[in-house]
Structures are given as C-alpha cells and as structure tokens.
Design a protein around this motif. Structure first.
Motif, PDB file in Angstrom:
ATOM      1  N   PRO A 119       0.756  -1.175   0.119  1.00  0.00           N
ATOM      2  CA  PRO A 119       0.019   0.151  -0.030  1.00  0.00           C
ATOM      3  C   PRO A 119       1.005   1.320   0.113  1.00  0.00           C
ATOM      4  CG  PRO A 119       0.186  -0.854   2.181  1.00  0.00           C
ATOM      5  CD  PRO A 119       0.573  -1.939   1.226  1.00  0.00           C
ATOM      6  N   PRO A 120       0.397   2.251  -0.665  1.00  0.00           N
ATOM      7  CA  PRO A 120       1.103   3.445  -0.567  1.00  0.00           C
ATOM      8  C   PRO A 120       1.397   3.795   0.870  1.00  0.00           C
ATOM      9  CG  PRO A 120      -0.753   3.927  -2.046  1.00  0.00           C
ATOM     10  CD  PRO A 120      -1.164   2.531  -1.008  1.00  0.00           C
ATOM     11  N   SER A 121       2.663   4.683   0.968  1.00  0.00           N
ATOM     12  CA  SER A 121       3.026   5.007   2.417  1.00  0.00           C
ATOM     13  C   SER A 121       2.302   5.846   3.109  1.00  0.00           C
ATOM     14  CB  SER A 121       4.647   5.507   2.423  1.00  0.00           C
ATOM     15  OG  SER A 121       4.673   6.703   1.350  1.00  0.00           O
ATOM     16  N   ASP A 122       1.412   6.530   2.329  1.00  0.00           N
ATOM     17  CA  ASP A 122       0.552   7.654   3.144  1.00  0.00           C
ATOM     18  C   ASP A 122      -1.120   7.095   3.421  1.00  0.00           C
ATOM     19  OD1 ASP A 122      -0.687   7.550   0.458  1.00  0.00           O
ATOM     20  OD2 ASP A 122       0.040   9.504  -0.279  1.00  0.00           O
ATOM     21  N   ILE A 123      -0.959   5.597   3.479  1.00  0.00           N
ATOM     22  CA  ILE A 123      -2.186   4.969   3.791  1.00  0.00           C
ATOM     23  C   ILE A 123      -2.046   4.050   4.723  1.00  0.00           C
ATOM     24  CG2 ILE A 123      -3.951   3.599   2.809  1.00  0.00           C
ATOM     25  CD1 ILE A 123      -4.256   6.274   1.410  1.00  0.00           C
ATOM     26  N   ILE A 124      -2.498   4.287   5.893  1.00  0.00           N
ATOM     27  CA  ILE A 124      -2.784   3.478   7.157  1.00  0.00           C
ATOM     28  C   ILE A 124      -3.976   2.527   7.335  1.00  0.00           C
ATOM     29  CG2 ILE A 124      -2.196   3.318   9.732  1.00  0.00           C
ATOM     30  CD1 ILE A 124      -1.051   6.159   9.376  1.00  0.00           C
ATOM     31  N   THR A 125      -3.771   1.312   7.115  1.00  0.00           N
ATOM     32  CA  THR A 125      -5.056   0.504   7.392  1.00  0.00           C
ATOM     33  C   THR A 125      -4.908  -0.306   8.491  1.00  0.00           C
ATOM     34  OG1 THR A 125      -3.882  -1.299   5.875  1.00  0.00           O
ATOM     35  CG2 THR A 125      -5.152   0.237   4.804  1.00  0.00           C
ATOM     36  N   ALA A 126      -6.309  -0.690   9.350  1.00  0.00           N
ATOM     37  CA  ALA A 126      -6.305  -1.421  10.279  1.00  0.00           C
ATOM     38  C   ALA A 126      -7.591  -2.007  10.253  1.00  0.00           C
ATOM     39  CB  ALA A 126      -5.994  -0.608  11.583  1.00  0.00           C
ATOM     40  N   GLY A 127      -7.760  -3.078   9.708  1.00  0.00           N
ATOM     41  CA  GLY A 127      -9.280  -3.836   9.527  1.00  0.00           C
ATOM     42  C   GLY A 127      -9.757  -2.791   8.460  1.00  0.00           C
ATOM     43  N   ASP A 128     -11.261  -2.677   8.915  1.00  0.00           N
ATOM     44  CA  ASP A 128     -11.949  -1.907   8.117  1.00  0.00           C
ATOM     45  C   ASP A 128     -11.751  -0.214   8.063  1.00  0.00           C
ATOM     46  OD1 ASP A 128     -13.258  -3.956   7.357  1.00  0.00           O
ATOM     47  OD2 ASP A 128     -14.987  -3.864   8.884  1.00  0.00           O
ATOM     48  N   LEU A 129     -10.698  -0.020   9.139  1.00  0.00           N
ATOM     49  CA  LEU A 129     -10.159   1.563   9.169  1.00  0.00           C
ATOM     50  C   LEU A 129      -9.190   1.896   8.349  1.00  0.00           C
ATOM     51  CD1 LEU A 129     -10.921   3.934  10.905  1.00  0.00           C
ATOM     52  CD2 LEU A 129      -8.915   3.161  12.296  1.00  0.00           C
ATOM     53  N   ILE A 130      -9.322   2.937   7.653  1.00  0.00           N
ATOM     54  CA  ILE A 130      -8.349   3.445   6.497  1.00  0.00           C
ATOM     55  C   ILE A 130      -8.135   4.990   6.904  1.00  0.00           C
ATOM     56  CG2 ILE A 130      -7.891   3.789   4.106  1.00  0.00           C
ATOM     57  CD1 ILE A 130      -9.479   1.524   3.466  1.00  0.00           C
ATOM     58  N   ILE A 131      -6.903   5.215   6.913  1.00  0.00           N
ATOM     59  CA  ILE A 131      -6.451   6.731   7.199  1.00  0.00           C
ATOM     60  C   ILE A 131      -5.596   7.100   5.952  1.00  0.00           C
ATOM     61  CG2 ILE A 131      -5.127   8.244   8.874  1.00  0.00           C
ATOM     62  CD1 ILE A 131      -5.594   5.719  11.122  1.00  0.00           C
ATOM     63  N   ASP A 132      -6.136   8.114   5.314  1.00  0.00           N
ATOM     64  CA  ASP A 132      -5.392   8.703   4.149  1.00  0.00           C
ATOM     65  C   ASP A 132      -4.656  10.052   4.677  1.00  0.00           C
ATOM     66  OD1 ASP A 132      -4.380   9.844   1.914  1.00  0.00           O
ATOM     67  OD2 ASP A 132      -6.132   9.228   0.676  1.00  0.00           O
ATOM     68  N   THR A 133      -3.338   9.515   4.732  1.00  0.00           N
ATOM     69  CA  THR A 133      -2.708  10.858   5.627  1.00  0.00           C
ATOM     70  C   THR A 133      -2.124  11.941   4.474  1.00  0.00           C
ATOM     71  OG1 THR A 133      -0.504   9.741   5.181  1.00  0.00           O
ATOM     72  CG2 THR A 133      -1.610   9.493   7.349  1.00  0.00           C
ATOM     73  N   ALA A 134      -2.336  11.661   3.024  1.00  0.00           N
ATOM     74  CA  ALA A 134      -2.256  12.605   2.111  1.00  0.00           C
ATOM     75  C   ALA A 134      -3.441  13.468   2.014  1.00  0.00           C
ATOM     76  CB  ALA A 134      -1.773  11.877   0.926  1.00  0.00           C
ATOM     77  N   ARG A 135      -4.472  13.196   2.002  1.00  0.00           N
ATOM     78  CA  ARG A 135      -5.890  13.657   2.066  1.00  0.00           C
ATOM     79  C   ARG A 135      -6.352  14.132   3.352  1.00  0.00           C
ATOM     80  NH1 ARG A 135      -6.105  10.036  -2.328  1.00  0.00           N
ATOM     81  NH2 ARG A 135      -6.505  11.009  -4.293  1.00  0.00           N
ATOM     82  N   CYS A 136      -5.806  13.665   4.377  1.00  0.00           N
ATOM     83  CA  CYS A 136      -6.470  13.880   5.832  1.00  0.00           C
ATOM     84  C   CYS A 136      -7.874  13.173   5.970  1.00  0.00           C
ATOM     85  CB  CYS A 136      -6.346  15.292   6.163  1.00  0.00           C
ATOM     86  SG  CYS A 136      -4.620  15.996   6.347  1.00  0.00           S
ATOM     87  N   GLU A 137      -7.865  12.244   5.199  1.00  0.00           N
ATOM     88  CA  GLU A 137      -9.368  11.577   5.436  1.00  0.00           C
ATOM     89  C   GLU A 137      -9.434  10.229   6.096  1.00  0.00           C
ATOM     90  OE1 GLU A 137     -10.844  13.434   1.018  1.00  0.00           O
ATOM     91  OE2 GLU A 137     -10.364  11.158   1.309  1.00  0.00           O
ATOM     92  N   VAL A 138     -10.536   9.795   6.916  1.00  0.00           N
ATOM     93  CA  VAL A 138     -10.486   8.742   7.450  1.00  0.00           C
ATOM     94  C   VAL A 138     -11.857   7.740   6.977  1.00  0.00           C
ATOM     95  CG1 VAL A 138     -10.693   7.554   9.746  1.00  0.00           C
ATOM     96  CG2 VAL A 138      -9.243   9.557   9.408  1.00  0.00           C
TER      97      VAL A 138
END
Length: 220
Positions: A119-138
């Motif tokens: 996955p791209p380094s600016d995406i954090i995933t944990a189960g169904d939770l996705i954190i897009d740090t580039a767009r500041c979206e969850v």
C-alpha cells in the motif's frame, strides 16, 4: 492500471515483450530512449521502466523524485556494466544481454505483484479502518468518518505507532504541542470521542493501558 515503459530500440525481442505485456493487461509503451530518456520517463510517469543500457556512456537517472517514489527500473545491459549498475540505488533489478524474454517477463511480473501488494506509504490500514494521511481523510468500512482536527491528529499519531504505549503527557506534547497548557484529561475526552466514531461496530482500535495511557491495537 499498471504502466510500463520500455526505453529501448524497437526490434523483434522488444516488440514481443511489449505485445506479451499488453496481452496480460499492462499498459505498455515501447519508445527509443533518444537523447532525453529522463524527459520521456517524466512524461509517461510509469510504475516500472525497462531500460536498455548501452555498452558505454552515462546511465540516465529516471527517478528524479525527492521522496524515492519514482518508477522501479529493470536495467538490461552487457556484463561489463553490471558492477556500475549494482552501485545505483535507483536500479531495482538488472538482466544480462542478450536477454531472454521469458526471464524478463518473470522479473517484471514479480516486481509488479510486489508493487500492487504494497500500500502507498500515506495510507494506514487497520481492519476496516483506513487513514489517508495525504488527504487527511478517514473511512470505516468504506464510509467516511468525520473527525475534528485534533481527533484526526490523535488517531494518526497512534496508528502510525501501532502497539506502542503513550502516556497522556506524551500525547499532549506530540498531538497538542508543547505550548498546550490544558490538563491531561483533555486526552481522555478526545479518546472517548474518537472511539465513539470509529468503534461503533464493537471493533477495538484504541486500547487503554491502565495507569499509563493509550495505544493503537497492534493486531486488528
């Protein structure tokens, strides 16, 4: 789409390589490197480049990004240039000339599979939770989660340090900043609000470590 750029002169082998990659679903372009291979690569923006390296002359630098997120590069060269290629950080793999099309295809498939699985380094995933740090979206289960700025920063910090325990004081310093003079119960309030938004289904993401603080669950 996975874009592949073949920077090489057109001949029977390079045409076969391009045609077989295209049949496998890759978006593939075969272009002679000419005098401006760096410009060609920048215009095409490929995920992977097959670079034909001549017997002499300078080897072009195709990854001009400052963050190391340029294309993967497979260099195809004669043996005398192998030692030089081995010292280049931007060269992902290399194949000896005269190259075998099947061998080169195998290497391309392996690198493409690795890139797709990472996955791209600016995406954090944990189960169904996705954190897009580039767009500041969850998002949770595909649906957006509305967080305040501080809730988002708290979640991002904890998720970026999965499994590590942080005291309330450390979280205040890291998320609120050293100039924040509020009490450490502010952390408890924000954790409670954050949990109410991301743990509705009963899945625990943020764990309380008694008498210490909080951590983002290591395994979801």
């Amino acid at each position: 789409m996975f874009n592949i750029l073949i920077l090489a002169e057109e001949n029977d082998k390079t045409r076969e390589l391009k045609n077989r990659l295209s049949r496998e679903g890759y978006v593939c372009t075969l272009t002679p490197p000419g005098n401006e291979p760096e410009k060609i690569a920048a215009q095409q923006a490929p995920r992977l480049v097959v670079l034909d390296v001549g017997p002499d002359g300078e080897i072009p630098t195709l990854d001009t990004s400052s963050d190391g997120k340029g294309p993967m590069i497979i260099a195809v060269a004669f043996r005398p240039r192998m030692q030089e290629l081995a010292t280049r950080d931007d060269i992902t793999d290399f194949v000896l000339k005269p190259f075998d099309v099947d061998e080169l295809l195998t290497r391309i498939r392996r690198l493409a599979a690795r890139a797709k699985a990472t996955p791209p380094s600016d995406i954090i995933t944990a189960g169904d939770l996705i954190i897009d740090t580039a767009r500041c979206e969850v998002s949770l289960g595909g649906s957006p989660v509305e967080l305040t700025f501080r809730e988002y920063e708290l979640l991002k910090f904890l998720a970026s340090n999965r499994g590590r325990v942080f005291s309330r004081e450390v979280l205040l310093n890291k998320v609120w900043g050293y100039e924040y003079f509020g009490g450490d119960r502010t952390v408890d309030v924000h954790v409670r609000r954050l949990r109410s938004k991301i743990e509705e289904s009963g899945q625990i993401y943020v764990e309380t470590v008694r008498n210490i603080g909080y951590r983002f669950k290591r395994v979801i």
